[in-house]
Design a protein around this motif. Structure first.
Motif, PDB file in Angstrom:
ATOM      1  N   VAL A  76      -2.636  -4.832   0.351  1.00  0.00           N
ATOM      2  CA  VAL A  76      -1.334  -4.225   0.154  1.00  0.00           C
ATOM      3  C   VAL A  76      -1.174  -3.221   1.285  1.00  0.00           C
ATOM      4  O   VAL A  76      -2.029  -2.353   1.486  1.00  0.00           O
ATOM      5  CB  VAL A  76      -1.224  -3.533  -1.222  1.00  0.00           C
ATOM      6  CG1 VAL A  76       0.104  -2.804  -1.351  1.00  0.00           C
ATOM      7  CG2 VAL A  76      -1.393  -4.548  -2.342  1.00  0.00           C
ATOM      8  N   ALA A  77      -0.101  -3.379   2.047  1.00  0.00           N
ATOM      9  CA  ALA A  77       0.119  -2.527   3.220  1.00  0.00           C
ATOM     10  C   ALA A  77       1.582  -2.108   3.255  1.00  0.00           C
ATOM     11  O   ALA A  77       2.432  -2.703   2.586  1.00  0.00           O
ATOM     12  CB  ALA A  77      -0.260  -3.293   4.488  1.00  0.00           C
ATOM     13  N   GLN A  78       1.859  -1.074   4.051  1.00  0.00           N
ATOM     14  CA  GLN A  78       3.243  -0.607   4.161  1.00  0.00           C
ATOM     15  C   GLN A  78       3.605  -0.352   5.608  1.00  0.00           C
ATOM     16  O   GLN A  78       2.743  -0.062   6.439  1.00  0.00           O
ATOM     17  CB  GLN A  78       3.486   0.624   3.302  1.00  0.00           C
ATOM     18  CG  GLN A  78       2.745   1.854   3.709  1.00  0.00           C
ATOM     19  CD  GLN A  78       2.957   2.995   2.709  1.00  0.00           C
ATOM     20  OE1 GLN A  78       3.417   2.793   1.589  1.00  0.00           O
ATOM     21  NE2 GLN A  78       2.623   4.192   3.119  1.00  0.00           N
ATOM     22  N   ASP A  79       4.916  -0.457   5.873  1.00  0.00           N
ATOM     23  CA  ASP A  79       5.404  -0.180   7.218  1.00  0.00           C
ATOM     24  C   ASP A  79       5.778   1.292   7.331  1.00  0.00           C
ATOM     25  O   ASP A  79       5.595   2.058   6.375  1.00  0.00           O
ATOM     26  CB  ASP A  79       6.561  -1.118   7.594  1.00  0.00           C
ATOM     27  CG  ASP A  79       7.802  -0.932   6.723  1.00  0.00           C
ATOM     28  OD1 ASP A  79       7.918   0.081   6.000  1.00  0.00           O
ATOM     29  OD2 ASP A  79       8.677  -1.827   6.777  1.00  0.00           O
ATOM     30  N   SER A  80       6.320   1.691   8.463  1.00  0.00           N
ATOM     31  CA  SER A  80       6.642   3.103   8.692  1.00  0.00           C
ATOM     32  C   SER A  80       7.761   3.606   7.783  1.00  0.00           C
ATOM     33  O   SER A  80       7.918   4.806   7.595  1.00  0.00           O
ATOM     34  CB  SER A  80       7.017   3.325  10.159  1.00  0.00           C
ATOM     35  OG  SER A  80       8.145   2.524  10.485  1.00  0.00           O
ATOM     36  N   ASN A  81       8.552   2.692   7.202  1.00  0.00           N
ATOM     37  CA  ASN A  81       9.615   3.078   6.270  1.00  0.00           C
ATOM     38  C   ASN A  81       9.119   3.172   4.829  1.00  0.00           C
ATOM     39  O   ASN A  81       9.881   3.513   3.941  1.00  0.00           O
ATOM     40  CB  ASN A  81      10.767   2.063   6.326  1.00  0.00           C
ATOM     41  CG  ASN A  81      11.430   2.035   7.682  1.00  0.00           C
ATOM     42  OD1 ASN A  81      11.571   3.061   8.331  1.00  0.00           O
ATOM     43  ND2 ASN A  81      11.829   0.848   8.107  1.00  0.00           N
ATOM     44  N   GLY A  82       7.861   2.813   4.594  1.00  0.00           N
ATOM     45  CA  GLY A  82       7.302   2.850   3.248  1.00  0.00           C
ATOM     46  C   GLY A  82       7.501   1.558   2.468  1.00  0.00           C
ATOM     47  O   GLY A  82       7.145   1.488   1.296  1.00  0.00           O
ATOM     48  N   THR A  83       8.061   0.541   3.107  1.00  0.00           N
ATOM     49  CA  THR A  83       8.213  -0.757   2.451  1.00  0.00           C
ATOM     50  C   THR A  83       6.838  -1.396   2.337  1.00  0.00           C
ATOM     51  O   THR A  83       6.093  -1.450   3.317  1.00  0.00           O
ATOM     52  CB  THR A  83       9.154  -1.674   3.263  1.00  0.00           C
ATOM     53  OG1 THR A  83      10.402  -1.008   3.429  1.00  0.00           O
ATOM     54  CG2 THR A  83       9.360  -3.004   2.559  1.00  0.00           C
ATOM     55  N   GLN A  84       6.493  -1.858   1.137  1.00  0.00           N
ATOM     56  CA  GLN A  84       5.160  -2.417   0.917  1.00  0.00           C
ATOM     57  C   GLN A  84       5.184  -3.936   0.927  1.00  0.00           C
ATOM     58  O   GLN A  84       6.165  -4.559   0.506  1.00  0.00           O
ATOM     59  CB  GLN A  84       4.553  -1.888  -0.378  1.00  0.00           C
ATOM     60  CG  GLN A  84       4.218  -0.416  -0.287  1.00  0.00           C
ATOM     61  CD  GLN A  84       3.430   0.096  -1.467  1.00  0.00           C
ATOM     62  OE1 GLN A  84       3.247  -0.575  -2.482  1.00  0.00           O
ATOM     63  NE2 GLN A  84       2.942   1.325  -1.349  1.00  0.00           N
ATOM     64  N   PHE A  85       4.075  -4.495   1.419  1.00  0.00           N
ATOM     65  CA  PHE A  85       3.904  -5.936   1.549  1.00  0.00           C
ATOM     66  C   PHE A  85       2.544  -6.335   1.016  1.00  0.00           C
ATOM     67  O   PHE A  85       1.586  -5.567   1.096  1.00  0.00           O
ATOM     68  CB  PHE A  85       3.963  -6.362   3.023  1.00  0.00           C
ATOM     69  CG  PHE A  85       5.251  -6.019   3.704  1.00  0.00           C
ATOM     70  CD1 PHE A  85       6.291  -6.942   3.746  1.00  0.00           C
ATOM     71  CD2 PHE A  85       5.430  -4.782   4.310  1.00  0.00           C
ATOM     72  CE1 PHE A  85       7.479  -6.633   4.379  1.00  0.00           C
ATOM     73  CE2 PHE A  85       6.625  -4.468   4.941  1.00  0.00           C
ATOM     74  CZ  PHE A  85       7.651  -5.389   4.983  1.00  0.00           C
TER      75      PHE A  85
END
Length: 164
Positions: A76-85
């Protein structure tokens, strides 16, 4: 006149042999997978080699790793905007990224509200939260031996083993 049998040396050799057999039989060697796809006690968790560098190249920061005994490895990871994938790493080298509708901490909160107690990070129950790919869909799983719960990626209770 016969000399009495002195079996001390022989007895010592027998005892040493038994000790050697016992120690070798109880060694700490890991049990390998049985190639049937089933998990065997002592199997190591599958972690995709170099996955952290691949996350960096995707400009993602790991929130939590979700390894299991066999492929795929999910992070589980997130981008700089906090959107998780959910970033899914397969043994074949294929990497797939799927946006999560519900953030990881919200999943923990949902599980806690459904089972009726906290799953603190230091608690054993926290280790019972997993993200799996079942029948081609991402499924959150919680099983502490008393409570078993499956949530889909939207956080709704589901039964992933029934084809709908």
């Amino acid at each position: 006149m016969k000399k009495p049998f002195k079996g001390g040396v022989l007895m010592l050799l027998v005892v040493l042999s038994l000790i050697n057999l016992t120690l070798n039989g109880c060694s700490n060697q890991k049990i390998q997978s049985n190639n049937s796809g089933d998990v065997v006690a002592g199997d190591t968790l599958y972690v995709h080699e170099g996955y952290q560098k691949k996350l960096e190249s995707l400009k993602l920061t790991e929130v939590v790793a979700m390894p299991y005994f066999k492929s795929p490895f999910i992070s589980v990871a997130q981008d700089s905007n906090g959107t998780q994938f959910a970033v899914i790493f397969r043994e074949s080298g294929e990497i797939y990224r799927e946006q999560l509708s519900v953030r990881y901490q919200e999943i923990i909160n949902l599980i806690e509200s459904k089972v009726g107690y906290k799953t603190y990070l230091s608690d054993e129950n926290f280790k019972n939260i997993h993200l799996f790919e079942i029948n081609g869909k991402l499924v959150w799983s919680y099983d502490d031996g008393k409570n078993k719960l499956y949530l889909d990626k939207e956080g709704r209770e589901t039964e992933p083993f029934i084809n709908k």
